[in-house]
Design an enzyme around this catalytic site. Sequence first.
Site, mmCIF file in Angstrom:
data_model
loop_
_atom_site.group_PDB
_atom_site.id
_atom_site.type_symbol
_atom_site.label_atom_id
_atom_site.label_comp_id
_atom_site.label_asym_id
_atom_site.label_seq_id
_atom_site.Cartn_x
_atom_site.Cartn_y
_atom_site.Cartn_z
ATOM 1 N N GLU A 87 0.828 -1.205 0.000
ATOM 2 C CA GLU A 87 0.000 0.000 0.000
ATOM 3 C C GLU A 87 0.860 1.251 0.000
ATOM 4 O O GLU A 87 1.958 1.264 0.530
ATOM 5 C CB GLU A 87 -0.866 0.020 1.264
ATOM 6 C CG GLU A 87 -1.767 -1.173 1.379
ATOM 7 C CD GLU A 87 -2.677 -1.104 2.601
ATOM 8 O OE1 GLU A 87 -2.628 -0.106 3.344
ATOM 9 O OE2 GLU A 87 -3.425 -2.068 2.806
ATOM 10 N N CYS A 100 2.878 8.499 1.932
ATOM 11 C CA CYS A 100 3.268 7.489 2.911
ATOM 12 C C CYS A 100 3.602 6.216 2.140
ATOM 13 O O CYS A 100 2.767 5.700 1.400
ATOM 14 C CB CYS A 100 2.105 7.267 3.880
ATOM 15 S SG CYS A 100 2.404 5.949 5.065
ATOM 16 N N CYS A 107 5.587 -7.494 7.315
ATOM 17 C CA CYS A 107 6.482 -7.010 8.362
ATOM 18 C C CYS A 107 6.685 -8.125 9.381
ATOM 19 O O CYS A 107 5.763 -8.886 9.679
ATOM 20 C CB CYS A 107 5.884 -5.789 9.057
ATOM 21 S SG CYS A 107 6.996 -5.031 10.269
ATOM 22 N N CYS A 111 4.010 -6.119 15.951
ATOM 23 C CA CYS A 111 3.311 -5.197 16.863
ATOM 24 C C CYS A 111 1.844 -5.627 16.972
ATOM 25 O O CYS A 111 1.188 -5.904 15.971
ATOM 26 C CB CYS A 111 3.406 -3.755 16.359
ATOM 27 S SG CYS A 111 5.101 -3.155 16.265
ATOM 28 N N CYS A 114 -1.093 -3.763 14.956
ATOM 29 C CA CYS A 114 -0.871 -3.395 13.554
ATOM 30 C C CYS A 114 -1.432 -4.444 12.593
ATOM 31 O O CYS A 114 -1.207 -5.645 12.762
ATOM 32 C CB CYS A 114 0.623 -3.212 13.321
ATOM 33 S SG CYS A 114 1.054 -2.857 11.611
ATOM 34 N N GLY A 154 5.968 -2.389 6.603
ATOM 35 C CA GLY A 154 7.351 -2.814 6.744
ATOM 36 C C GLY A 154 8.167 -1.979 7.703
ATOM 37 O O GLY A 154 7.749 -0.914 8.148
ATOM 38 N N SER A 207 8.691 4.841 16.840
ATOM 39 C CA SER A 207 7.376 4.416 17.318
ATOM 40 C C SER A 207 7.532 3.940 18.749
ATOM 41 O O SER A 207 7.823 2.782 19.006
ATOM 42 C CB SER A 207 6.834 3.284 16.433
ATOM 43 O OG SER A 207 6.674 3.758 15.119
ATOM 44 N N CYS A 327 -2.499 1.352 8.447
ATOM 45 C CA CYS A 327 -1.591 0.580 7.614
ATOM 46 C C CYS A 327 -2.046 -0.874 7.517
ATOM 47 O O CYS A 327 -2.402 -1.500 8.491
ATOM 48 C CB CYS A 327 -0.161 0.684 8.108
ATOM 49 S SG CYS A 327 0.224 -0.267 9.558
#
Length: 346
Positions: A87, A100, A107, A111, A114, A154, A207, A327
């Site tokens: 994306e 973005c 990834c 997390c 996410c 990612g 983050s 995301c």
Amino acid sequence: MGLSEAQLRAWVGETLGEPTYRGTQLAKWIYQKAAADFHRMTDLPVALRARLSECAVVSPNAISLTQRSKDGTVKCLLRLADGNEVECVLLPYEDRVSVCLSTQVGCAMGCRFCATAQGGYTRNLTAGEIVDQPLHLQRLSERRISHVVLMGMGEPLLNLDNVVAALRLMHDEVGISYRRMTVSTVGIAPKIYDFAEYDLPITLAISLHAPDDETRARIMPVNRKWGVDTLFQAARDYFEKTKRRITFEYLLLREVNDTPWHAEQLAKKLKGVPCLVNLIPFNYVPTPDEFQRPEAERVRRFRAILEAAGIEVTLRVERGHDIDAACGQLRGRHRGKPIPLALQAR
Ligand code: SAH
């Protein structure tokens, strides 16, 4: 896509036996004018355009889905040559046009909040696949892209060589200032030092999402390896080296990390770190933990505690709520479904 002007000059000279200045023309068309195919490159001879179309493509990726929000945000799903999808998002604001971008397919960081993490990791993107994203988005925008954030899918610092190559292309060829680029990381401390070595005036966003190891490890498994204090030290060192103020992103999850205690701890730890805190209310995605977004009043209270301690705080302006904005949401929803022909970009 992905070759610098110098590399394009060498390629047209050595492979095609054409004068090398054709490479400079190609670089202008590809990166500055965001031309999608060779036939639009009107200052190249028609015969050369035909030859190029036979032996090369400008971009190996195609837009497989576009979603437009009422607020102007456009989210694109890009299909890569191997069928994987990533994306990227166009975010027009009054004073700037930001994009973005993704740096990996999936990834590996896991997390808990996410959407991308839930699909796991597939592979790194190449520099060409990264720089291709703003060019696709530029074609959808009348205004010129001015800002770049690597906050898509990612972990950029785990694909550092390709990420730096792509940032250099965006700077040298597309013409975007390094000062308008932000690389966002989950907090891989040794890689922050590696990144600082490039000495580029790029903003680093960490983050953080919690001021203490216990809370952070619960929502971000990476914290078991590099804890909060290690990250604060890396942030200070990145500032010393680049003189770029660090951004700490702080995702607010109701009753997980948004209490006054968390705000006070954060304020204490940030004392003396040149930084900006960007608060991000959780963009709801279904996860096993079923995190919730805090109410406006909790956000306001959290913010007030930081500001009372003299910390500069911004609250992320919500964009694209009507179009799977967080995301990984678009890909998650789209995966496995056939692409409606009408939506495929030609
Ligand atoms: N891997 C990098 C960059 C990609 S994630 C990083 O971790 O920084 C970009 C940002 O979006 C991170 O701050 C991430 O924590 C945040 N994010 C992930 N899921 C989110 C969600 N559901 N709502 C709001 N922000 C989210």
